[in-house]
Design a protein around this motif. Structure first.
Motif, PDB file in Angstrom:
ATOM      1  N   ARG A  11       8.630 -15.361  -2.730  1.00 39.05           N
ATOM      2  CA  ARG A  11       8.552 -15.368  -4.194  1.00 39.05           C
ATOM      3  C   ARG A  11       9.885 -15.625  -4.873  1.00 39.05           C
ATOM      4  O   ARG A  11      10.096 -15.152  -5.998  1.00 39.05           O
ATOM      5  CB  ARG A  11       8.148 -13.959  -4.659  1.00 39.05           C
ATOM      6  N   ALA A  12      10.777 -16.375  -4.219  1.00 38.44           N
ATOM      7  CA  ALA A  12      12.145 -16.513  -4.744  1.00 38.44           C
ATOM      8  C   ALA A  12      12.157 -17.054  -6.165  1.00 38.44           C
ATOM      9  O   ALA A  12      13.004 -16.681  -6.979  1.00 38.44           O
ATOM     10  CB  ALA A  12      12.965 -17.416  -3.833  1.00 38.44           C
ATOM     11  N   GLU A  13      11.227 -17.911  -6.470  1.00 33.92           N
ATOM     12  CA  GLU A  13      11.235 -18.542  -7.801  1.00 33.92           C
ATOM     13  C   GLU A  13      10.659 -17.619  -8.870  1.00 33.92           C
ATOM     14  O   GLU A  13      10.612 -17.997 -10.045  1.00 33.92           O
ATOM     15  CB  GLU A  13      10.542 -19.908  -7.763  1.00 33.92           C
ATOM     16  N   ARG A  14      10.202 -16.427  -8.451  1.00 40.15           N
ATOM     17  CA  ARG A  14       9.674 -15.489  -9.453  1.00 40.15           C
ATOM     18  C   ARG A  14      10.413 -14.148  -9.378  1.00 40.15           C
ATOM     19  O   ARG A  14       9.817 -13.090  -9.254  1.00 40.15           O
ATOM     20  CB  ARG A  14       8.167 -15.305  -9.233  1.00 40.15           C
ATOM     21  N   SER A  15      11.740 -14.245  -9.438  1.00 38.94           N
ATOM     22  CA  SER A  15      12.542 -13.036  -9.244  1.00 38.94           C
ATOM     23  C   SER A  15      12.325 -12.021 -10.371  1.00 38.94           C
ATOM     24  O   SER A  15      12.477 -10.820 -10.164  1.00 38.94           O
ATOM     25  CB  SER A  15      14.023 -13.396  -9.120  1.00 38.94           C
ATOM     26  N   ASP A  16      11.947 -12.516 -11.561  1.00 36.97           N
ATOM     27  CA  ASP A  16      11.646 -11.568 -12.650  1.00 36.97           C
ATOM     28  C   ASP A  16      10.437 -10.702 -12.299  1.00 36.97           C
ATOM     29  O   ASP A  16      10.417  -9.497 -12.565  1.00 36.97           O
ATOM     30  CB  ASP A  16      11.412 -12.320 -13.976  1.00 36.97           C
ATOM     31  N   GLU A  17       9.451 -11.309 -11.636  1.00 35.35           N
ATOM     32  CA  GLU A  17       8.273 -10.528 -11.231  1.00 35.35           C
ATOM     33  C   GLU A  17       8.627  -9.528 -10.132  1.00 35.35           C
ATOM     34  O   GLU A  17       8.107  -8.419 -10.097  1.00 35.35           O
ATOM     35  CB  GLU A  17       7.164 -11.457 -10.722  1.00 35.35           C
ATOM     36  N   ILE A  18       9.522  -9.930  -9.236  1.00 37.51           N
ATOM     37  CA  ILE A  18       9.936  -9.012  -8.164  1.00 37.51           C
ATOM     38  C   ILE A  18      10.580  -7.775  -8.783  1.00 37.51           C
ATOM     39  O   ILE A  18      10.287  -6.645  -8.408  1.00 37.51           O
ATOM     40  CB  ILE A  18      10.916  -9.694  -7.176  1.00 37.51           C
ATOM     41  N   ARG A  19      11.421  -8.015  -9.780  1.00 39.63           N
ATOM     42  CA  ARG A  19      12.088  -6.890 -10.440  1.00 39.63           C
ATOM     43  C   ARG A  19      11.057  -5.974 -11.116  1.00 39.63           C
ATOM     44  O   ARG A  19      11.106  -4.751 -10.983  1.00 39.63           O
ATOM     45  CB  ARG A  19      13.103  -7.396 -11.469  1.00 39.63           C
ATOM     46  N   ARG A  20      10.109  -6.598 -11.806  1.00 42.12           N
ATOM     47  CA  ARG A  20       9.097  -5.793 -12.498  1.00 42.12           C
ATOM     48  C   ARG A  20       8.257  -4.978 -11.497  1.00 42.12           C
ATOM     49  O   ARG A  20       8.028  -3.796 -11.667  1.00 42.12           O
ATOM     50  CB  ARG A  20       8.186  -6.715 -13.326  1.00 42.12           C
ATOM     51  N   ASP A  21       7.845  -5.635 -10.399  1.00 44.26           N
ATOM     52  CA  ASP A  21       7.044  -4.916  -9.399  1.00 44.26           C
ATOM     53  C   ASP A  21       7.840  -3.783  -8.745  1.00 44.26           C
ATOM     54  O   ASP A  21       7.282  -2.749  -8.381  1.00 44.26           O
ATOM     55  CB  ASP A  21       6.534  -5.883  -8.323  1.00 44.26           C
ATOM     56  N   THR A  22       9.132  -4.006  -8.583  1.00 43.85           N
ATOM     57  CA  THR A  22       9.980  -2.975  -7.974  1.00 43.85           C
ATOM     58  C   THR A  22       9.909  -1.703  -8.817  1.00 43.85           C
ATOM     59  O   THR A  22       9.705  -0.597  -8.297  1.00 43.85           O
ATOM     60  CB  THR A  22      11.440  -3.484  -7.884  1.00 43.85           C
ATOM     61  N   ILE A  23      10.062  -1.862 -10.117  1.00 41.76           N
ATOM     62  CA  ILE A  23      10.015  -0.722 -11.036  1.00 41.76           C
ATOM     63  C   ILE A  23       8.614  -0.081 -11.027  1.00 41.76           C
ATOM     64  O   ILE A  23       8.471   1.137 -10.981  1.00 41.76           O
ATOM     65  CB  ILE A  23      10.354  -1.190 -12.486  1.00 41.76           C
ATOM     66  N   GLU A  24       7.600  -0.945 -11.021  1.00 41.77           N
ATOM     67  CA  GLU A  24       6.227  -0.410 -11.059  1.00 41.77           C
ATOM     68  C   GLU A  24       5.868   0.342  -9.783  1.00 41.77           C
ATOM     69  O   GLU A  24       5.118   1.313  -9.822  1.00 41.77           O
ATOM     70  CB  GLU A  24       5.206  -1.528 -11.320  1.00 41.77           C
ATOM     71  N   ILE A  25       6.389  -0.109  -8.650  1.00 41.37           N
ATOM     72  CA  ILE A  25       6.102   0.604  -7.401  1.00 41.37           C
ATOM     73  C   ILE A  25       6.705   2.006  -7.449  1.00 41.37           C
ATOM     74  O   ILE A  25       6.113   2.964  -6.959  1.00 41.37           O
ATOM     75  CB  ILE A  25       6.582  -0.188  -6.160  1.00 41.37           C
ATOM     76  N   VAL A  26       7.880   2.134  -8.066  1.00 46.44           N
ATOM     77  CA  VAL A  26       8.445   3.487  -8.193  1.00 46.44           C
ATOM     78  C   VAL A  26       7.479   4.351  -9.012  1.00 46.44           C
ATOM     79  O   VAL A  26       7.205   5.504  -8.661  1.00 46.44           O
ATOM     80  CB  VAL A  26       9.845   3.474  -8.843  1.00 46.44           C
ATOM     81  N   ARG A  27       6.901   3.779 -10.067  1.00 44.71           N
ATOM     82  CA  ARG A  27       5.912   4.542 -10.856  1.00 44.71           C
ATOM     83  C   ARG A  27       4.707   4.919  -9.979  1.00 44.71           C
ATOM     84  O   ARG A  27       4.195   6.028 -10.074  1.00 44.71           O
ATOM     85  CB  ARG A  27       5.425   3.728 -12.057  1.00 44.71           C
ATOM     86  N   ASP A  28       4.281   3.971  -9.141  1.00 43.67           N
ATOM     87  CA  ASP A  28       3.168   4.281  -8.232  1.00 43.67           C
ATOM     88  C   ASP A  28       3.544   5.447  -7.311  1.00 43.67           C
ATOM     89  O   ASP A  28       2.744   6.343  -7.061  1.00 43.67           O
ATOM     90  CB  ASP A  28       2.810   3.064  -7.367  1.00 43.67           C
ATOM     91  N   TYR A  29       4.759   5.409  -6.774  1.00 43.12           N
ATOM     92  CA  TYR A  29       5.207   6.496  -5.888  1.00 43.12           C
ATOM     93  C   TYR A  29       5.119   7.847  -6.599  1.00 43.12           C
ATOM     94  O   TYR A  29       4.603   8.824  -6.059  1.00 43.12           O
ATOM     95  CB  TYR A  29       6.686   6.306  -5.500  1.00 43.12           C
ATOM     96  N   LEU A  30       5.666   7.866  -7.821  1.00 37.33           N
ATOM     97  CA  LEU A  30       5.700   9.129  -8.566  1.00 37.33           C
ATOM     98  C   LEU A  30       4.270   9.579  -8.847  1.00 37.33           C
ATOM     99  O   LEU A  30       3.937  10.760  -8.723  1.00 37.33           O
ATOM    100  CB  LEU A  30       6.475   8.961  -9.872  1.00 37.33           C
ATOM    101  N   ALA A  31       3.399   8.621  -9.192  1.00 38.42           N
ATOM    102  CA  ALA A  31       2.001   8.950  -9.475  1.00 38.42           C
ATOM    103  C   ALA A  31       1.325   9.546  -8.245  1.00 38.42           C
ATOM    104  O   ALA A  31       0.536  10.486  -8.338  1.00 38.42           O
ATOM    105  CB  ALA A  31       1.253   7.694  -9.924  1.00 38.42           C
ATOM    106  N   MET A  32       1.660   9.021  -7.071  1.00 38.65           N
ATOM    107  CA  MET A  32       1.006   9.478  -5.840  1.00 38.65           C
ATOM    108  C   MET A  32       1.590  10.785  -5.314  1.00 38.65           C
ATOM    109  O   MET A  32       1.080  11.350  -4.350  1.00 38.65           O
ATOM    110  CB  MET A  32       1.084   8.387  -4.773  1.00 38.65           C
TER     111      MET A  32
END
Ligand code: ATP
Ligand code: MG
Length: 356
Positions: free
Chosen positions: A54-75
């Motif tokens: 996904r190199a050409e979508r680095s903005d999405e990688i950043r967004r997903d990174t933050i969202e996964i932390v939210r998923d972790y906290l939720a779980m």
């Protein structure tokens, strides 16, 4: 080894190629939540590895990174107990990747069955980047940088763990004088830098996706996400493919729908009853079973949805958690790198690393 009185250490992680789903929960995160008070835990966000596809979508990688932390906290992952950190801010991992790439034959990497499956399932053809197979070597570094005893993962990661064990044995043999006949459990006592870590695969090592064909995967469009609403869950469960026609057809209790029944309906007597009636085709429709599965899932997910709400819209808090996690991760991995450099005659002077 991390000190005689210290808790045993574990490391595992996720690639931010999307958000977390039920496969992550049953395959790895549930186990992490169980272990976090008795183990020293490090959870990695493999944001560099996300660039492999996904190199050409680095903005999405950043967004997903933050969202996964939210998923972790939720779980239920507690950042005071567990270090949650970014692969890209732990330089020892990149340095170890380079060195480990010298210890493993190229053809051995290309024979890794999980890599081969990914190339096929994700339609990568023959145009994938050089970094794509390199990620498998990188994963050996993600793990060994922490010198963990165990790695809670889904079944698809077992080949990566096997490669990791090979790299650890080889390093200990080449640079620390450990005999090639040493048992895995003896490596550290014999002077090896690395323990030989094992995969900790839970009872549901590979949850099927709602397509009923592939494993549930964030990149394959067949996932039920932790952050899905109750309605979305209901709709997706309704799509689980079984191919069965009538409530009176004898059903296959090894199909994807029944994997969900077994994994998510907590009442074991009810599970046994559903299996029996389904197998006999005793007037029980897929629609009814799906309804029960969706209810069980929403009962599991409701408290996670509640917890997630507390962290919505607050990226600063997530960045603080990551900063703290990176500091903790760098302390351990810099120590590993120092030991590695001494063993491999790469040590010329000390260095000190700081995360701002
Ligand atoms: P991608 O599609 O990008 O490969 P993924 O959904 O496979 O993503 P990963 O980040 O590759 O997720 O995997 C993170 C962890 O979750 C690994 O330990 C993996 O084994 C586990 N895992 C992922 N999918 C499943 C699944 N369907 N069942 C059980 N465990 C899973
Ligand atoms: Mg995967």
């Amino acid at each position: 080894m991390n000190g005689a009185t210290a808790k045993p250490r574990i490391l595992t992680g996720d690639t931010p190629t999307g958000m977390l789903h039920l496969g992550h929960w049953v395959g790895s995160v549930r186990r992490r939540v169980e272990l976090q008070s008795t183990h020293e835990c490090y959870f990695l966000l493999a944001n560099m590895h996300a660039f492999t596809t996904r190199a050409e979508r680095s903005d999405e990688i950043r967004r997903d990174t933050i969202e996964i932390v939210r998923d972790y906290l939720a779980m239920g992952i507690d950042p005071r107990q567990s270090a949650i950190f970014l692969q890209s801010e732990v330089p020892a991992i990149a340095e170890l990747t380079f060195l480990f790439a010298m210890l493993i034959p190229f053809n051995r990497v290309m024979r890794n069955p999980t890599l081969k499956d990914e190339i096929k399932i994700k339609n990568l053809g023959d145009t994938y980047s050089f970094g794509f197979p390199l990620y498998a070597v990188g994963q050996t570094a993600d793990i060994l940088a922490f010198r963990p005893v165990g790695v809670p993962v889904g079944e698809d990661q077992v080949p990566h763990l096997e490669m990791t064990r090979e790299v650890a044995r080889r390093f200990n043999q080449v640079f620390c004088g450990v005999s090639e006949h040493a048992e895995d459990g003896e490596h550290e006592a014999l002077g090896g830098t690395f323990p030989i870590p094992s995969a900790d695969v839970g009872p549901v090592g590979r949850l099927m996706g709602i397509d009923g064909v592939q494993k549930m995967s964030k990149s394959l469009g067949n996932a039920i996400f932790i952050s899905d609403s109750a309605k979305e869950v209901q709709k997706k469960v309704g799509k689980i493919f079984t191919g069965r026609q009538s409530p009176n057809d004898p059903g296959d209790v090894t199909n994807a729908l029944f994997q969900y029944v077994e994994a998510f309906i907590p009442d074991q007597a009810r599970v046994a009853e559903l299996k029996d009636r389904y197998a006999r085709g005793d007037n029980i429709g897929d629609g009814h079973i799906k309804q029960e599965v969706a209810e069980a899932l929403n009962t599991l997910l409701d408290p996670m949805r509640e917890r997630r709400k507390q962290f919505e819209g607050n990226d600063d808090l997530i960045i603080d958690i990551l900063r703290d996690g990176c500091r903790r991760a760098n302390r351990v991995t810099e120590e590993t790198l120092d030991r590695v450099k001494r063993a491999a005659h790469l040590h010329f002077f000390a260095r000190r690393l700081e995360v701002g």
